[in-house]
Design a protein around this motif. Structure first.
Motif, PDB file in Angstrom:
ATOM      1  N   PRO A 466       0.815  -1.222   0.000  1.00  0.00           N
ATOM      2  CA  PRO A 466       0.000   0.000   0.000  1.00  0.00           C
ATOM      3  C   PRO A 466       0.853   1.278   0.000  1.00  0.00           C
ATOM      4  CG  PRO A 466       0.030  -0.948   2.195  1.00  0.00           C
ATOM      5  CD  PRO A 466       0.767  -1.910   1.310  1.00  0.00           C
ATOM      6  N   TYR A 467       1.497   1.538  -1.137  1.00  0.00           N
ATOM      7  CA  TYR A 467       2.268   2.771  -1.267  1.00  0.00           C
ATOM      8  C   TYR A 467       1.326   3.970  -1.223  1.00  0.00           C
ATOM      9  CZ  TYR A 467       6.191  -0.128  -2.798  1.00  0.00           C
ATOM     10  OH  TYR A 467       7.183  -1.056  -2.865  1.00  0.00           O
ATOM     11  N   ARG A 468       1.872   5.110  -0.862  1.00  0.00           N
ATOM     12  CA  ARG A 468       1.139   6.367  -0.855  1.00  0.00           C
ATOM     13  C   ARG A 468       2.020   7.447  -1.497  1.00  0.00           C
ATOM     14  NH1 ARG A 468      -2.337   3.292  -0.133  1.00  0.00           N
ATOM     15  NH2 ARG A 468      -3.835   3.185   1.586  1.00  0.00           N
ATOM     16  N   GLU A 469       1.403   8.587  -1.771  1.00  0.00           N
ATOM     17  CA  GLU A 469       2.148   9.727  -2.293  1.00  0.00           C
ATOM     18  C   GLU A 469       1.919  10.924  -1.391  1.00  0.00           C
ATOM     19  OE1 GLU A 469       1.229  10.513  -6.400  1.00  0.00           O
ATOM     20  OE2 GLU A 469       0.759   8.403  -6.769  1.00  0.00           O
ATOM     21  N   THR A 470       2.877  11.846  -1.388  1.00  0.00           N
ATOM     22  CA  THR A 470       2.700  13.102  -0.675  1.00  0.00           C
ATOM     23  C   THR A 470       3.480  14.179  -1.419  1.00  0.00           C
ATOM     24  OG1 THR A 470       2.687  14.124   1.521  1.00  0.00           O
ATOM     25  CG2 THR A 470       4.657  12.874   0.911  1.00  0.00           C
ATOM     26  N   ILE A 471       3.522  15.369  -0.861  1.00  0.00           N
ATOM     27  CA  ILE A 471       4.224  16.487  -1.497  1.00  0.00           C
ATOM     28  C   ILE A 471       5.248  17.060  -0.533  1.00  0.00           C
ATOM     29  CG2 ILE A 471       2.343  17.054  -3.073  1.00  0.00           C
ATOM     30  CD1 ILE A 471       1.488  19.227  -1.069  1.00  0.00           C
ATOM     31  N   ARG A 472       6.225  17.751  -1.131  1.00  0.00           N
ATOM     32  CA  ARG A 472       7.295  18.337  -0.319  1.00  0.00           C
ATOM     33  C   ARG A 472       7.157  19.841  -0.140  1.00  0.00           C
ATOM     34  NH1 ARG A 472      12.267  15.133  -3.229  1.00  0.00           N
ATOM     35  NH2 ARG A 472      12.397  13.350  -1.786  1.00  0.00           N
ATOM     36  N   LYS A 473       6.449  20.509  -1.048  1.00  0.00           N
ATOM     37  CA  LYS A 473       6.345  21.963  -0.925  1.00  0.00           C
ATOM     38  C   LYS A 473       4.942  22.426  -1.286  1.00  0.00           C
ATOM     39  CE  LYS A 473       8.193  23.031  -5.549  1.00  0.00           C
ATOM     40  NZ  LYS A 473       9.281  23.711  -6.287  1.00  0.00           N
ATOM     41  N   ALA A 474       4.670  23.730  -1.028  1.00  0.00           N
ATOM     42  CA  ALA A 474       3.345  24.308  -1.226  1.00  0.00           C
ATOM     43  C   ALA A 474       3.260  25.051  -2.559  1.00  0.00           C
ATOM     44  CB  ALA A 474       3.023  25.256  -0.078  1.00  0.00           C
ATOM     45  N   THR A 475       2.030  25.280  -2.996  1.00  0.00           N
ATOM     46  CA  THR A 475       1.801  26.061  -4.211  1.00  0.00           C
ATOM     47  C   THR A 475       0.366  26.570  -4.205  1.00  0.00           C
ATOM     48  OG1 THR A 475       2.101  26.065  -6.615  1.00  0.00           O
ATOM     49  CG2 THR A 475       0.950  24.185  -5.676  1.00  0.00           C
ATOM     50  N   GLN A 476       0.088  27.492  -5.141  1.00  0.00           N
ATOM     51  CA  GLN A 476      -1.274  27.934  -5.431  1.00  0.00           C
ATOM     52  C   GLN A 476      -1.582  27.569  -6.873  1.00  0.00           C
ATOM     53  OE1 GLN A 476      -2.345  31.968  -4.620  1.00  0.00           O
ATOM     54  NE2 GLN A 476      -1.560  31.940  -2.514  1.00  0.00           N
ATOM     55  N   GLN A 477      -2.820  27.219  -7.143  1.00  0.00           N
ATOM     56  CA  GLN A 477      -3.159  26.810  -8.504  1.00  0.00           C
ATOM     57  C   GLN A 477      -4.619  27.149  -8.789  1.00  0.00           C
ATOM     58  OE1 GLN A 477      -1.003  25.414 -10.819  1.00  0.00           O
ATOM     59  NE2 GLN A 477      -2.728  25.899 -12.193  1.00  0.00           N
ATOM     60  N   ARG A 478      -4.848  27.651  -9.988  1.00  0.00           N
ATOM     61  CA  ARG A 478      -6.215  27.935 -10.428  1.00  0.00           C
ATOM     62  C   ARG A 478      -6.666  26.819 -11.358  1.00  0.00           C
ATOM     63  NH1 ARG A 478      -8.236  32.800  -9.276  1.00  0.00           N
ATOM     64  NH2 ARG A 478     -10.452  33.019  -9.783  1.00  0.00           N
ATOM     65  N   GLY A 479      -7.916  26.469 -11.251  1.00  0.00           N
ATOM     66  CA  GLY A 479      -8.488  25.474 -12.140  1.00  0.00           C
ATOM     67  C   GLY A 479      -9.836  25.948 -12.650  1.00  0.00           C
ATOM     68  N   ARG A 480     -10.003  25.942 -13.973  1.00  0.00           N
ATOM     69  CA  ARG A 480     -11.261  26.421 -14.563  1.00  0.00           C
ATOM     70  C   ARG A 480     -11.803  25.360 -15.505  1.00  0.00           C
ATOM     71  NH1 ARG A 480     -12.133  32.280 -17.290  1.00  0.00           N
ATOM     72  NH2 ARG A 480     -11.955  32.825 -15.082  1.00  0.00           N
ATOM     73  N   HIS A 481     -13.058  25.034 -15.289  1.00  0.00           N
ATOM     74  CA  HIS A 481     -13.744  24.092 -16.183  1.00  0.00           C
ATOM     75  C   HIS A 481     -14.875  24.850 -16.867  1.00  0.00           C
ATOM     76  CE1 HIS A 481     -15.447  20.421 -17.765  1.00  0.00           C
ATOM     77  NE2 HIS A 481     -16.632  20.708 -17.201  1.00  0.00           N
ATOM     78  N   LYS A 482     -14.770  24.963 -18.211  1.00  0.00           N
ATOM     79  CA  LYS A 482     -15.762  25.728 -18.971  1.00  0.00           C
ATOM     80  C   LYS A 482     -16.078  24.952 -20.232  1.00  0.00           C
ATOM     81  CE  LYS A 482     -16.581  30.279 -21.049  1.00  0.00           C
ATOM     82  NZ  LYS A 482     -15.991  31.624 -21.322  1.00  0.00           N
ATOM     83  N   LYS A 483     -17.372  24.734 -20.457  1.00  0.00           N
ATOM     84  CA  LYS A 483     -17.787  23.975 -21.634  1.00  0.00           C
ATOM     85  C   LYS A 483     -19.154  24.473 -22.078  1.00  0.00           C
ATOM     86  CE  LYS A 483     -18.091  19.204 -23.285  1.00  0.00           C
ATOM     87  NZ  LYS A 483     -18.021  17.782 -22.891  1.00  0.00           N
ATOM     88  N   GLN A 484     -19.245  24.765 -23.376  1.00  0.00           N
ATOM     89  CA  GLN A 484     -20.505  25.250 -23.925  1.00  0.00           C
ATOM     90  C   GLN A 484     -20.901  24.342 -25.081  1.00  0.00           C
ATOM     91  OE1 GLN A 484     -21.852  28.075 -22.418  1.00  0.00           O
ATOM     92  NE2 GLN A 484     -23.774  27.453 -23.412  1.00  0.00           N
ATOM     93  N   SER A 485     -22.075  23.761 -25.018  1.00  0.00           N
ATOM     94  CA  SER A 485     -22.475  22.833 -26.075  1.00  0.00           C
ATOM     95  C   SER A 485     -23.957  22.956 -26.368  1.00  0.00           C
ATOM     96  CB  SER A 485     -22.134  21.394 -25.681  1.00  0.00           C
ATOM     97  OG  SER A 485     -22.782  21.073 -24.461  1.00  0.00           O
ATOM     98  N   GLY A 486     -24.440  24.173 -26.407  1.00  0.00           N
ATOM     99  CA  GLY A 486     -25.854  24.399 -26.646  1.00  0.00           C
ATOM    100  C   GLY A 486     -26.657  24.242 -25.377  1.00  0.00           C
ATOM    101  N   GLY A 487     -27.609  25.125 -25.160  1.00  0.00           N
ATOM    102  CA  GLY A 487     -28.358  25.061 -23.911  1.00  0.00           C
ATOM    103  C   GLY A 487     -27.464  25.464 -22.751  1.00  0.00           C
ATOM    104  N   HIS A 488     -27.721  24.855 -21.578  1.00  0.00           N
ATOM    105  CA  HIS A 488     -26.885  25.139 -20.413  1.00  0.00           C
ATOM    106  C   HIS A 488     -25.477  24.616 -20.634  1.00  0.00           C
ATOM    107  CE1 HIS A 488     -29.917  26.899 -17.926  1.00  0.00           C
ATOM    108  NE2 HIS A 488     -30.699  25.812 -17.967  1.00  0.00           N
ATOM    109  N   GLY A 489     -24.473  25.417 -20.287  1.00  0.00           N
ATOM    110  CA  GLY A 489     -23.088  24.978 -20.364  1.00  0.00           C
ATOM    111  C   GLY A 489     -22.611  24.495 -19.007  1.00  0.00           C
TER     112      GLY A 489
END
Length: 681
Positions: A466-489
């Motif tokens: 049961p290996y695991r992963e972790t991180i060594r340092k901090a960061t900030q990150q933006r994530g945007r999900h945008k999709k338009q396909s007719g009607g409600h996007g």
């Protein structure tokens, strides 16, 4: 007559035959059955003609892998013998059997390499408080004096070994025995009753010396005998036998008889000692603290191909008739459907089982090995038995054909019922079915049964670490999900802060949203998206010890949704984790290794080879000649550790491992792990 032992125990008896691997237990079992007329002639292990464990697995490996029972009649009395496996990997099977037996015959030989295994067996008997005799086997092949052999074996026994017979030699060859209690000589004949003869003149001095040593030991528990020895008065023979019986039943000594099971020598004297000296169910009730008019112990469970489940039981009090209802703890009720007397795999049907009998009950589906039962609906107190040892070896199993999934699961459950030292589990992280047990041979036999007896072709491998992963340092990150396909996007926009947490802290999610830039109804969706990503990090394993804070974002009054914000969070995590110096973690275990002291140096040399760190070692408390080595070791290195430990310690070392901490894994080993995970995916 002597008074210490009281009346001779005449009730049906149950005697276990136990001893180190290849000491001759099954051969002795066969010799007893032949001598008592239970079988026409003594079978051969090599030829596969034994009544004792004659399964395909036993024949393939030339070793007993499960207990065999046989009931005999000797001089008008009933005795059931249980031939128990000798390998340490199958030793737990004997525990519920031994607990319900009256005594044990411990088969030993003059082999110093088997002394640690003998010590394990004798310690098991000590823990259960079970009286025992020792049968010194293969005495015709011993070059040393038998008393020198006892000095070799004595350190393995917490109780004094009391020599009852000495070899009778002619031209340096053992041709019989001299009984020190009866003061008679017996000339052995191949698979036949011995010839009684006078003690030869040239053996008398040796017999007198050995007999006096026996009497001295008996006098430790009999003041009258001590006075007789001091005054040089020959004690009456019946009082000597009384002391032998009393000391055996009280556990004061371990009487030692000699012989050669292969040639059927010494068997009759052993049987007579059991008949005269061994306790019966009345003594076993006292040892177990059993009270009440009805008490039954389940010694073993096995499933037959056509007859269904059989439960081997010892009747310690009361009488059980076919069709009787038996109650166990937890409100479990079983109805007996058939009572059978066993001779190996052969069954003889009975209508009733009386106190002292050892029989098999049919179709007690809810009854388990080790259960205490009583007639009626009120169960007796639960039997107090040692728990099975922790498993030391494991395999991940799956059928080669998907159609066998259900069959494999059901069969594994039945096998674990037959052998409580097998453990079946389902790993929720990996989806693997894991079978764990007491060593490589233990699981090899189990998989051979699955494939051979049950016709389930298997694929097996070492369970995933049961290996695991972790991180060594901090960061900030933006994530945007945008999709338009007719009607409600679809629209979701988040900014997250990612930072490492101390090892073992797990996962923490917070938000510092102000002004409603991300509506409160969508904040749980952001957390759900983050958690979903953490199930499988960039290396293919769950991510741990990480904090995520939702600090900013935006939304659309029409197109925003729970799913959109989950997707935005996953995108932010995917890009952000890559910038946080991800690293692989491996579980590190704390390991306690129990080993004979003469193998400690070899064991400590093995530990660094497996990336382990020795914490120290000390004498094992209450175990003369044994040590306990403490170390930490990555779980990845423990998979087949038991194989090397047993190889370094005459087959007896064992270990316990518990999780200690997670540690970073880098370099070549980390690359190998991630590469293997990528291929598996």
């Amino acid at each position: 007559m002597g008074k210490r032992a009281g009346e001779r125990r005449k009730g049906p008896k149950c005697i276990a035959i136990i001893g180190p691997f290849a000491s001759g237990k099954t051969t002795l079992f066969e010799a007893i059955l032949a001598r008592t007329g239970a079988i026409p002639k003594q079978g051969s292990i090599a030829a596969g003609t034994t009544v004792g464990d004659n399964t395909p697995e036993a024949r393939a490996h030339q070793m007993s892998t499960e207990t065999t029972f046989a009931t005999v009649n000797f001089m008008g009395e009933t005795i059931t013998f249980a031939d128990c496996p000798g390998s340490i990997e199958f030793s737990y099977e004997a525990v519920p059997i031994l607990a319900a037996c009256d005594a044990a015959i411990v088969v030993a030989e003059a082999d110093d390499k088997k002394i640690p295994a003998l010590q394990l067996i004798l310690r098991q008997l000590d823990d259960l408080g079970l009286p025992r005799m020792l049968f010194l086997n293969k005495v015709d092949k011993i070059s040393a004096g038998v008393r020198d052999v006892l000095k070799l074996l004595q350190p393995a026994s917490s109780r004094p070994l009391l020599l009852r017979q000495i070899p009778l030699r002619k031209d340096g060859i053992v041709v019989g025995s001299i009984d020190l209690a009866l003061e008679r000589a017996y000339v052995w004949r191949e698979h036949a009753e011995s010839e009684v003869t006078a003690i030869p003149d040239d053996e008398k001095a040796r017999e007198v010396e050995a007999r006096f040593a026996m009497l001295e030991r008996l006098a430790d528990h009999d003041d009258t005998l001590m006075e007789q020895l001091l005054e040089e008065i020959e004690p009456p023979r019946d009082e000597v036998f009384d002391d032998l019986s009393a000391d055996l039943r009280e556990g004061a000594v371990t009487p030692v008889l000699i012989g050669s099971a292969e040639h059927g020598n010494g068997i009759l004297r052993l049987l007579k000692a059991i008949r005269h000296d061994a306790p019966d169910a009345s003594d076993t009730r006292k040892r177990l603290g059993v009270s009440g008019s009805s008490h039954v112990r389940i010694m073993k469970t096995f499933h037959t191909p056509h007859g269904g489940k059989l439960s081997v039981a010892r009747i310690l009090s009361g009488t059980v008739a076919d069709g009787a209802e038996l109650a166990a703890d937890g409100g479990r009720i079983g109805k007996v459907s058939g009572i059978y007397r066993l001779t190996g795999r052969d069954q003889a049907k009975l209508s009733v089982a009386a106190v002292g009998d050892t029989v098999a009950f049919g179709k007690l589906d809810d009854v388990r090995t080790g259960d205490a039962l009583a007639i009626g609906k009120v169960p007796p107190p639960k039997a107090d038995l040692p728990a099975p040892p922790d498993p030391v070896y494991a395999l991940a199993l799956r059928p080669r054909e998907r159609k066998d999934d259900v069959k494999l699961s059901a069969t594994l459950q039945r096998m674990a019922e037959e052998d409580p030292s097998l453990f079946v589990s389902q790993n929720q992280d990996t989806g693997e079915t894991v079978l764990a047990g007491q060593g490589e041979m233990h699981l090899r036999v189990a998989t051979e049964k699955l494939e051979g007896r049950h016709q389930i072709p298997l694929q097996s491998r070492a369970p995933q670490v049961p290996y695991r992963e972790t991180i060594r340092k901090a960061t900030q990150q933006r994530g945007r999900h945008k999709k338009q396909s007719g009607g409600h996007g679809q629209f979701g926009d988040v900014q997250i802060e990612i930072k490492p947490l101390p090892r073992g802290a797990g996962f923490e999610f917070t938000d510092t949203i102000t002004g409603g830039v991300v509506p409160k109804t969508y904040i749980p969706s952001v957390e759900a998206g983050v958690r979903d990503f953490l199930r499988t990090g960039p290396f293919g394993f769950p991510v741990v010890d990480i904090a995520v804070n939702l600090s900013d974002g935006s939304y659309h009054s029409v197109d925003s949704s729970d799913m959109a914000f989950q997707m935005a969070a996953k995108l932010a995590m995917k890009e952000g984790i890559a910038a946080c110096s991800p690293v692989l973690l491996e579980p590190v275990m704390k390991v306690e290794i129990a080993t004979p002291s003469d193998a400690t140096a070899r064991i400590t040399a093995l530990i660094p080879q497996r990336r382990g760190q020795i914490l120290g070692y000390d004498a094992r408390e209450g175990w003369p000649g044994w040590d306990v080595v403490e170390a930490t070791m990555p779980q990845a290195e423990i998979g087949n550790l038991i194989v090397e430990l047993r190889s370094a310690s005459s087959g007896v070392a064992s270990f316990r491992a518990i999780f200690d901490h997670m540690a970073e894994l880098t370099g070549r080993l980390a690359d190998e792990v991630t590469s293997a995970q990528g291929k598996a995916a």
